[in-house]
Design a protein around this motif. Structure first.
Motif, mmCIF file in Angstrom:
data_model
loop_
_atom_site.group_PDB
_atom_site.id
_atom_site.type_symbol
_atom_site.label_atom_id
_atom_site.label_comp_id
_atom_site.label_asym_id
_atom_site.label_seq_id
_atom_site.Cartn_x
_atom_site.Cartn_y
_atom_site.Cartn_z
ATOM 1 N N LEU A 1 -1.726 41.636 9.117
ATOM 2 C CA LEU A 1 -1.279 41.487 11.027
ATOM 3 C C LEU A 1 -2.135 40.550 11.178
ATOM 4 C CD1 LEU A 1 1.202 41.539 12.958
ATOM 5 C CD2 LEU A 1 -0.258 43.503 13.879
ATOM 6 N N LYS A 2 -3.085 40.126 10.556
ATOM 7 C CA LYS A 2 -4.367 38.708 11.224
ATOM 8 C C LYS A 2 -3.514 38.380 10.160
ATOM 9 C CE LYS A 2 -7.857 42.495 13.158
ATOM 10 N NZ LYS A 2 -6.755 42.117 14.036
ATOM 11 N N ILE B 1 -6.010 26.223 17.304
ATOM 12 C CA ILE B 1 -8.139 26.769 15.944
ATOM 13 C C ILE B 1 -8.641 27.650 16.934
ATOM 14 C CG2 ILE B 1 -9.844 25.291 15.633
ATOM 15 C CD1 ILE B 1 -8.706 22.821 16.066
ATOM 16 N N ILE B 2 -8.652 27.870 17.989
ATOM 17 C CA ILE B 2 -9.002 29.371 18.351
ATOM 18 C C ILE B 2 -8.136 30.333 18.274
ATOM 19 C CG2 ILE B 2 -9.631 30.228 20.453
ATOM 20 C CD1 ILE B 2 -10.449 27.808 21.757
ATOM 21 N N GLU B 3 -6.799 30.682 18.183
ATOM 22 C CA GLU B 3 -6.212 31.041 17.516
ATOM 23 C C GLU B 3 -6.480 31.672 16.220
ATOM 24 O OE1 GLU B 3 -4.444 33.750 19.398
ATOM 25 O OE2 GLU B 3 -5.798 33.076 20.911
ATOM 26 N N PHE B 4 -6.983 30.951 15.618
ATOM 27 C CA PHE B 4 -7.285 30.721 14.262
ATOM 28 C C PHE B 4 -8.271 31.805 14.139
ATOM 29 C CE2 PHE B 4 -8.309 29.720 9.959
ATOM 30 C CZ PHE B 4 -7.772 30.228 8.801
ATOM 31 N N ILE B 5 -9.734 30.851 14.457
ATOM 32 C CA ILE B 5 -10.908 31.468 14.743
ATOM 33 C C ILE B 5 -10.783 33.640 14.938
ATOM 34 C CG2 ILE B 5 -12.814 31.337 15.506
ATOM 35 C CD1 ILE B 5 -12.604 28.026 15.336
ATOM 36 N N LEU C 1 -9.520 35.351 11.819
ATOM 37 C CA LEU C 1 -10.485 34.986 11.348
ATOM 38 C C LEU C 1 -11.594 36.218 11.286
ATOM 39 C CD1 LEU C 1 -11.251 34.414 8.463
ATOM 40 C CD2 LEU C 1 -11.686 32.091 9.380
ATOM 41 N N LEU C 2 -12.405 35.579 12.584
ATOM 42 C CA LEU C 2 -13.678 36.887 12.312
ATOM 43 C C LEU C 2 -13.297 38.334 12.629
ATOM 44 C CD1 LEU C 2 -15.058 34.681 15.242
ATOM 45 C CD2 LEU C 2 -15.653 34.408 12.972
ATOM 46 N N PHE C 3 -12.262 38.189 13.489
ATOM 47 C CA PHE C 3 -12.386 39.727 12.904
ATOM 48 C C PHE C 3 -11.926 40.468 11.840
ATOM 49 C CE2 PHE C 3 -12.326 40.068 17.654
ATOM 50 C CZ PHE C 3 -12.147 41.335 18.069
ATOM 51 N N PHE C 4 -10.928 39.477 10.862
ATOM 52 C CA PHE C 4 -10.415 40.213 9.949
ATOM 53 C C PHE C 4 -12.198 40.120 8.728
ATOM 54 C CE2 PHE C 4 -8.840 38.232 5.388
ATOM 55 C CZ PHE C 4 -8.288 39.110 5.193
ATOM 56 N N LEU C 5 -13.263 39.502 9.332
ATOM 57 C CA LEU C 5 -14.328 39.296 7.927
ATOM 58 C C LEU C 5 -14.996 40.633 8.388
ATOM 59 C CD1 LEU C 5 -14.870 35.304 8.348
ATOM 60 C CD2 LEU C 5 -14.629 36.946 6.248
ATOM 61 N N LEU C 6 -14.782 40.578 10.000
ATOM 62 C CA LEU C 6 -15.640 41.692 11.290
ATOM 63 C C LEU C 6 -14.675 43.239 9.646
ATOM 64 C CD1 LEU C 6 -17.559 43.247 12.747
ATOM 65 C CD2 LEU C 6 -15.433 43.648 14.162
#
Length: 121
Positions: free
Chosen positions: A16-17, A45-49, A52-57
């Protein structure tokens, strides 16, 4: 060394992410190609970043190391706030209809990733 959760991208939450990031990227391309207002591109762009940060987390299992914040609640709060922002901006885009590509970016952002079998866990 940071441990990597290799199964997370294949989980419903990870998929989903990734879907949210893909939709945001496609909407960004549509808004840039149509030379729409910069605010539209900045929002996607904010909705992409942020996803992405939660995905990496979650991918790097940093949520297990940083226990001061309840990460699932922060993730849900982020999802609700970003859905509200995207809905408002994309409704403006669809109502204004400056050109077809901007309209496509708005429609893509409104529709977003869909789940087929139940909710994300």
């Amino acid at each position: 060394m940071v441990a990597v959760d290799a199964d997370f991208p294949r989980s419903p939450r990870g998929a989903l992410k990734l879907g949210r990031m893909l939709v945001a990227f496609v909407a960004f391309v549509c808004f840039v190609a149509s030379k729409a207002h910069e605010a539209y591109a900045a929002l996607v762009i904010i909705e992409f970043i942020i996803p992405l940060l939660f995905f990496l987390l979650y991918l790097l299992k940093l949520d297990k190391k940083m226990t001061k914040l309840y990460w699932p609640l922060a993730d849900i709060f982020n999802s609700v706030v970003s859905a509200a922002f995207l809905l408002i901006v994309c409704l403006f885009v669809v109502i204004i209809k400056t050109n077809e590509v901007t309209l496509a970016g708005g429609k893509i952002s409104i529709s977003g990733p869909r789940e087929r079998n139940g909710s994300a866990k």
